[in-house]
Design a protein around this motif. Structure first.
Motif, PDB file in Angstrom:
ATOM      1  N   ARG A   1    -114.768 -44.742  34.845  1.00  0.00           N
ATOM      2  CA  ARG A   1    -113.623 -44.806  33.945  1.00  0.00           C
ATOM      3  C   ARG A   1    -114.071 -45.295  32.578  1.00  0.00           C
ATOM      4  O   ARG A   1    -115.164 -45.837  32.414  1.00  0.00           O
ATOM      5  CB  ARG A   1    -112.547 -45.751  34.502  1.00  0.00           C
ATOM      6  N   SER A   2    -113.200 -45.115  31.586  1.00  0.00           N
ATOM      7  CA  SER A   2    -113.507 -45.534  30.226  1.00  0.00           C
ATOM      8  C   SER A   2    -113.094 -46.985  29.998  1.00  0.00           C
ATOM      9  O   SER A   2    -112.364 -47.576  30.805  1.00  0.00           O
ATOM     10  CB  SER A   2    -112.765 -44.646  29.226  1.00  0.00           C
ATOM     11  N   ILE A   3    -113.556 -47.548  28.886  1.00  0.00           N
ATOM     12  CA  ILE A   3    -113.161 -48.913  28.534  1.00  0.00           C
ATOM     13  C   ILE A   3    -111.650 -49.000  28.375  1.00  0.00           C
ATOM     14  O   ILE A   3    -111.017 -49.951  28.873  1.00  0.00           O
ATOM     15  CB  ILE A   3    -113.887 -49.358  27.251  1.00  0.00           C
ATOM     16  N   GLU A   4    -111.046 -48.025  27.722  1.00  0.00           N
ATOM     17  CA  GLU A   4    -109.589 -48.082  27.531  1.00  0.00           C
ATOM     18  C   GLU A   4    -108.851 -48.005  28.863  1.00  0.00           C
ATOM     19  O   GLU A   4    -107.823 -48.687  29.050  1.00  0.00           O
ATOM     20  CB  GLU A   4    -109.112 -46.961  26.609  1.00  0.00           C
TER      21      GLU A   4
ATOM     22  N   ASP B   1    -113.187 -53.345  20.479  1.00  0.00           N
ATOM     23  CA  ASP B   1    -112.560 -53.101  21.789  1.00  0.00           C
ATOM     24  C   ASP B   1    -111.587 -54.221  22.139  1.00  0.00           C
ATOM     25  O   ASP B   1    -110.453 -53.975  22.576  1.00  0.00           O
ATOM     26  CB  ASP B   1    -113.620 -53.028  22.893  1.00  0.00           C
ATOM     27  N   TYR B   2    -112.040 -55.450  21.962  1.00  0.00           N
ATOM     28  CA  TYR B   2    -111.201 -56.598  22.317  1.00  0.00           C
ATOM     29  C   TYR B   2    -109.960 -56.670  21.428  1.00  0.00           C
ATOM     30  O   TYR B   2    -108.867 -56.989  21.910  1.00  0.00           O
ATOM     31  CB  TYR B   2    -112.005 -57.895  22.210  1.00  0.00           C
ATOM     32  N   GLU B   3    -110.120 -56.374  20.163  1.00  0.00           N
ATOM     33  CA  GLU B   3    -108.963 -56.380  19.273  1.00  0.00           C
ATOM     34  C   GLU B   3    -107.975 -55.282  19.666  1.00  0.00           C
ATOM     35  O   GLU B   3    -106.755 -55.479  19.600  1.00  0.00           O
ATOM     36  CB  GLU B   3    -109.423 -56.215  17.829  1.00  0.00           C
ATOM     37  N   ARG B   4    -108.497 -54.140  20.076  1.00  0.00           N
ATOM     38  CA  ARG B   4    -107.603 -53.071  20.541  1.00  0.00           C
ATOM     39  C   ARG B   4    -106.858 -53.504  21.788  1.00  0.00           C
ATOM     40  O   ARG B   4    -105.681 -53.173  21.970  1.00  0.00           O
ATOM     41  CB  ARG B   4    -108.401 -51.802  20.826  1.00  0.00           C
ATOM     42  N   HIS B   5    -107.518 -54.276  22.646  1.00  0.00           N
ATOM     43  CA  HIS B   5    -106.849 -54.721  23.865  1.00  0.00           C
ATOM     44  C   HIS B   5    -105.702 -55.674  23.545  1.00  0.00           C
ATOM     45  O   HIS B   5    -104.655 -55.642  24.201  1.00  0.00           O
ATOM     46  CB  HIS B   5    -107.856 -55.399  24.802  1.00  0.00           C
ATOM     47  N   VAL B   6    -105.878 -56.526  22.544  1.00  0.00           N
ATOM     48  CA  VAL B   6    -104.774 -57.393  22.101  1.00  0.00           C
ATOM     49  C   VAL B   6    -103.575 -56.527  21.705  1.00  0.00           C
ATOM     50  O   VAL B   6    -102.429 -56.813  22.095  1.00  0.00           O
ATOM     51  CB  VAL B   6    -105.215 -58.279  20.920  1.00  0.00           C
TER      52      VAL B   6
END
Length: 215
Positions: A107-110, A143-148
């Motif tokens: 799977r992807s990170i997202e 990536d982490y900022e997108r997760h927020v």
């Protein structure tokens, strides 16, 4: 930093603990994976990790996902909170983003980020009285900022959470990218918990996190 949780590799060590402790789910089980008939009472506050890295990177896990269903995990944590006592935080079934895990799950990170959010939502719907804590996942600072942002898009403002775990980072503590990830997340006014942070990474992270564990 407000607190440091001592990682305990064995449940038997909890009864003798004199400082706040941290255990993974696997440490609470028998060696063959079955539940223990009896559990010790804890003399200290402690936190629980779902053991996701062990589960998702396991080459014998042909399902390539958590084999323990959310309802089963919630039932276990209910028992731990009741019988062991003093459980202060239980982290959700988060999906790590190290390369070895991504290769296993395909799977992807997202996708891993969205599955981590879904875990929080489902566990809170099953057992709202437990101290569930969200986890941020990713690999790059972006990536982490997108997760927020993904949490917020799903109705979860992480600024309101008592504690927010930062995953997939313990092996990069003390590195420039590890410091940058924690520094950027601190800009969002989050109460960060750093998994597996020890002396190598704590000095640089002290201004940005409220807790860490040595697991």
């Amino acid at each position: 930093m407000d607190s440091f949780l001592l990682g305990l590799p064995k449940l038997s060590m909890l009864a003798q603990a004199t400082v706040p402790a941290f255990l993974t789910r696997t440490a609470l089980l028998l060696p063959d994976g079955r539940q223990r008939l009896t559990l010790p009472r804890s003399p200290v506050d402690w936190g629980l990790d779902s053991g996701g890295f062990t589960e998702l990177s396991n080459k014998n896990n042909r399902q390539r996902c958590y084999r323990l269903r959310p309802a089963e995990y919630a039932a276990e944590v209910c028992r731990y909170a009741r019988e062991i006592g003093r459980l202060k935080v239980a982290f959700v079934q988060d999906w790590m983003c190290e390369d070895c895990v991504l290769r296993r799950t395909r799977r992807s990170i997202e996708e891993h980020q969205l599955l981590t959010i879904a875990s929080l939502i489902e566990l809170r719907s099953i057992a709202p009285g437990l101290p569930w804590a969200p986890v941020l996942q990713g690999w790059t600072p972006e990536d982490y900022e997108r997760h927020v942002a993904l949490y917020l898009a799903n109705g979860i403002d992480l600024r309101c959470e008592p504690l927010v775990g930062v995953g997939s980072i313990c092996r990069r503590q003390g590195t420039l990218v590890g410091v940058e990830i924690v520094r950027r997340l601190a800009r969002y006014d989050l109460r960060l918990h750093l998994f597996g942070y020890k002396r190598l990474g704590l000095v640089d992270a002290l201004p940005y996190a409220v807790s860490a564990d040595s697991m």
